[in-house]
Design a protein around this motif. Structure first.
Motif, PDB file in Angstrom:
ATOM      1  N   ASP A 126       0.815  -1.226   0.000  1.00  0.00           N
ATOM      2  CA  ASP A 126       0.000   0.000   0.000  1.00  0.00           C
ATOM      3  C   ASP A 126       0.843   1.268   0.000  1.00  0.00           C
ATOM      4  N   GLN A 127       2.184   1.116  -0.006  1.00  0.00           N
ATOM      5  CA  GLN A 127       3.127   2.241  -0.077  1.00  0.00           C
ATOM      6  C   GLN A 127       3.091   3.135   1.165  1.00  0.00           C
ATOM      7  N   ARG A 128       2.458   2.712   2.230  1.00  0.00           N
ATOM      8  CA  ARG A 128       2.385   3.539   3.430  1.00  0.00           C
ATOM      9  C   ARG A 128       3.626   3.361   4.303  1.00  0.00           C
ATOM     10  N   LEU A 129       3.879   4.354   5.143  1.00  0.00           N
ATOM     11  CA  LEU A 129       4.878   4.233   6.200  1.00  0.00           C
ATOM     12  C   LEU A 129       4.240   3.561   7.411  1.00  0.00           C
ATOM     13  N   TYR A 130       4.984   2.647   8.037  1.00  0.00           N
ATOM     14  CA  TYR A 130       4.539   1.968   9.248  1.00  0.00           C
ATOM     15  C   TYR A 130       5.622   2.089  10.320  1.00  0.00           C
ATOM     16  N   VAL A 131       5.227   1.955  11.566  1.00  0.00           N
ATOM     17  CA  VAL A 131       6.162   1.877  12.675  1.00  0.00           C
ATOM     18  C   VAL A 131       5.939   0.560  13.394  1.00  0.00           C
ATOM     19  N   VAL A 132       7.025  -0.065  13.824  1.00  0.00           N
ATOM     20  CA  VAL A 132       6.923  -1.337  14.526  1.00  0.00           C
ATOM     21  C   VAL A 132       7.987  -1.397  15.619  1.00  0.00           C
ATOM     22  N   GLU A 133       7.614  -1.970  16.732  1.00  0.00           N
ATOM     23  CA  GLU A 133       8.542  -2.267  17.822  1.00  0.00           C
ATOM     24  C   GLU A 133       8.490  -3.783  18.017  1.00  0.00           C
ATOM     25  N   PRO A 134       9.350  -4.528  17.368  1.00  0.00           N
ATOM     26  CA  PRO A 134       9.217  -5.992  17.350  1.00  0.00           C
ATOM     27  C   PRO A 134       9.332  -6.645  18.713  1.00  0.00           C
TER      28      PRO A 134
END
Length: 670
Positions: free
Chosen positions: A103-111
């Protein structure tokens, strides 16, 4: 003593390198970076739908994929994508911001957090192809990521704008475009991501405009950063038409460095942010820099204490450590002959992606204190007995007018087989894409797939290729379809004259711009018995008039000439306009989701071929759903390799055991 190799017809040698083995090793690690003490990078997964995953190497050396399928850490900024992630240490360990291709979006993740699911940071857009993001960096405030925003304003591929933008990390922009703060205006058509000074008070980035490509000329832009996170007093320091700045960033001590092309070579310079004065730190007749096909490519990386890790060389990239004060450049020791433009530094360590003629791409760390270089991740493992690998030869051939042509030659090679005595081998000329690119001399199992069966490969870095200086690259200006075609043909003829190649069993193949060279070669020469054309350009006028993406939409202004001034040149050179001149069979391989060289390029060529007497030469057209520009999926790669081998078997007159038969028909027979 070893046994005498068996004499077998070329093309029939039994090889342990099947198409699945070659395809499963397609792609390489990329986009290196550090999050605290951990090393992170993107890695290909051909068997998982061709996605790229994000891999982390913990401080104890263990590796794991940080994101499961279907997360795909890529983007489509400028068509080819830019650096897709950034990271820092947060409350729960790594905090990573990345772009998802789907979807070309920016995401944030804290694995490592209790709730480790990625959260979107940017919205979707119903306009055109939406919003795209690349080269994220954490803002001085720590509460935003600053990056390139590519925003479509209409339905056409060229209806878009690009700016530097600030995206809040709290997720408030996930459904609200107005929460994205724009840092620059859209006065320039193209921009790269911001590089920030260590004290957070300065930013630099690159910018350029149509019809220039980034290797024709870019501007190094500089701005001050206010305490409120606003860019002010933006101005151009160096660059412009005729000077291509490929990369710029600050050292840990706050000095500004740039790889810029002032003359025939990209060299590393120190730039005064106040005056724009640039001092060459390592004047050499070799490249420290290259064509900026993707935003975020990194040919140099400053270290603490004034040292600089930098790639340099002619026709390839070595990794060296430059001491500007002493004027010394010391190369990393080891078997690697080609380093990719993705460097990361942490303390006194430099990490990069390196390969050699007998090893695929692996992640190598150089300790600048001890001078030791070692593989730390993605180590090369021989998928088959390395006795089946080709032995590369660096050659320089002579082209029309006495010009040099640089070639990596891979003769047929097998530990237990040889061709019939006194019989030259079939050879395929490989034309790389770009055309402002180049073919590195590294282990490629796709090449080995052919050479281990008794088919030679010549990778031709034809005039126009990068890494041999600007003069060599400029040979192709307004000469595309002439110089590249002539150079490939000159190499083929020279190999035949030397008795290495069978003049009746020569082929040409290439993808993208190499597909153009292949198509043009089949139209303009009688050298080849067949050709393999992958996701090509075949109709110049159509491609130049809303037939491709924005980044390359005016590329032909330099490669062919201004369309408004030389329209007949576009018509005359297009293979789609000369189907009657194609005398050799071919296979066309095309991804149906390709926005750069869309399927219509192949379709126009085939439609024209249908009007030729008898429907033209025998050929095959294979299309692949879900594939874009360049194939990524395992099943696609396997089918493509086997189709290519079947074409050569039918044309050169040998049996390709175990390979599905490729049905070749004329347009009249379809």
């Amino acid at each position: 003593m070893g046994s005498t190799p068996a004499e077998l017809p070329y093309g029939t040698w039994p090889s342990s390198i099947d198409a699945a083995t070659a395809a499963s090793h397609d792609g390489s690690p990329d986009h290196l970076g550090h999050v605290g003490e951990e090393l992170w990078w993107t890695a290909p997964r051909p068997a998982e739908g061709g996605r790229r995953t994000l891999v982390r190497r913990r401080a104890d050396g263990t590796e794991e994929s940080a994101l499961p399928a279907p997360w795909n850490v890529r983007n489509s900024v400028m068509g080819y994508g830019g650096f897709p992630w950034t990271g820092r240490t947060g409350a729960h360990g790594p905090l990573v911001v990345f772009t998802h291709f789907g979807d070309q979006r920016l995401y944030v993740v804290e694995p490592d957090a209790p709730d480790s699911a990625p959260r979107p940071l940017t919205p979707l857009s119903p306009v055109g192809e939406g919003l795209r993001w690349c080269e994220p960096v954490f803002a001085p405030s720590g509460e935003e990521v600053w990056c390139v925003l590519e925003e479509f304003t209409g339905e056409e591929p060229t209806d878009l704008r690009r700016v530097l933008a600030a995206v809040p990390l709290d997720g408030s922009a996930a459904e609200d475009r107005t929460a994205v703060r724009e840092l620059t205006d859209d006065a320039h058509r193209f921009v790269t991501g911001p590089k920030l000074s260590p004290d957070g008070t300065q930013a630099v980035w690159l910018a350029w405009d149509h019809p220039r490509m980034p290797w024709d000329g870019t501007e190094l832009r500089h701005a001050s950063i206010t305490p409120e996170g606003v860019l002010t007093d933006a101005r151009t320091l160096i660059g412009g038409p005729g000077e291509a700045v490929a990369q710029a960033e600050f050292t840990p001590e706050g000095a500004l460095l740039a790889a810029t092309e002032r003359g025939n070579w990209w060299n590393l310079h120190r730039v005064d942010p106040a005056s724009g004065e640039a001092v060459n730190l390592c004047p050499r007749e070799e490249e420290t820099g290259g064509p900026l096909w993707k935003a975020g490519m990194r040919w140099f990386a400053p270290l603490e204490g004034g040292l600089v890790a930098m790639l340099h060389g002619r026709g390839g990239n070595a990794l060296g450590i430059l001491d500007p004060a002493a004027g010394t450049l010391v190369d990393a020791a080891g078997p690697w002959t080609e380093w990719s433009a993705t460097l990361a530094v942490h303390g006194g360590r430099v990490t990069g992606v390196a390969a050699g003629p007998a090893s695929g791409a692996e992640i190598v760390e150089l300790d600048t204190v001890t001078g030791r270089a070692r593989v730390v991740a993605a180590p090369h493992h021989d998928a088959v007995d390395p006795a089946y690998y080709p032995v590369a030869e660096e050659r320089v051939f002579t082209g029309p007018g006495g010009r040099d042509i640089h070639v990596h030659l891979y003769p047929p090679h097998h530990p237990e087989a040889t061709g019939p005595a006194g019989t030259p081998a079939p050879y395929v000329m490989w034309a790389h894409g770009g055309p402002t690119g180049y073919a590195p001399c590294v282990l490629d199992l796709e090449i080995a797939y052919f050479t281990s069966r008794g088919i030679g490969v010549a990778e031709v870095n034809y005039g126009g290729s990068a890494h041999y200086g600007k003069e060599y690259r400029e040979r192709l200006r307004e000469q595309w379809g002439i110089v590249d075609v002539e150079d490939c043909a000159a190499v083929a003829r020279a190999l035949a004259d030397e008795g290495l190649a069978d003049p009746e069993r020569l082929a040409v193949r290439g993808g993208s711009a190499g597909g153009w060279t292949t198509g043009a070669s089949l139209v303009c020469t009688d050298v080849y018995a067949c050709g393999t054309i992958l996701y090509p350009i075949l109709d110049l006028t159509g491609w130049a008039t809303s037939g491709t993406h924005d980044f390359e939409s005016q590329y032909l202004e330099g490669l062919i000439g201004p369309l408004a001034e030389v329209p007949t040149r576009y018509e005359e050179r297009s293979p789609a306009n000369h189907p009657e001149q194609v005398a050799a069979p071919f296979v066309l391989l095309q991804g149906l989701d390709d926005p750069i060289c869309p399927p219509v390029q192949c379709e126009r060529f085939l439609d024209a071929l249908a009007s030729a007497p008898g429907g033209g030469v025998p050929h095959a057209y294979l299309t692949f759903e879900g594939e874009g520009h360049g194939f990524r999926r395992l099943d696609t790669l396997v089918r493509s390799l086997e189709a290519e081998l079947s074409l050569y078997a039918q044309t050169f007159g040998f049996e390709a055991a175990g390979v599905p038969h490729l049905e070749l028909r004329t347009a009249e027979q379809r």
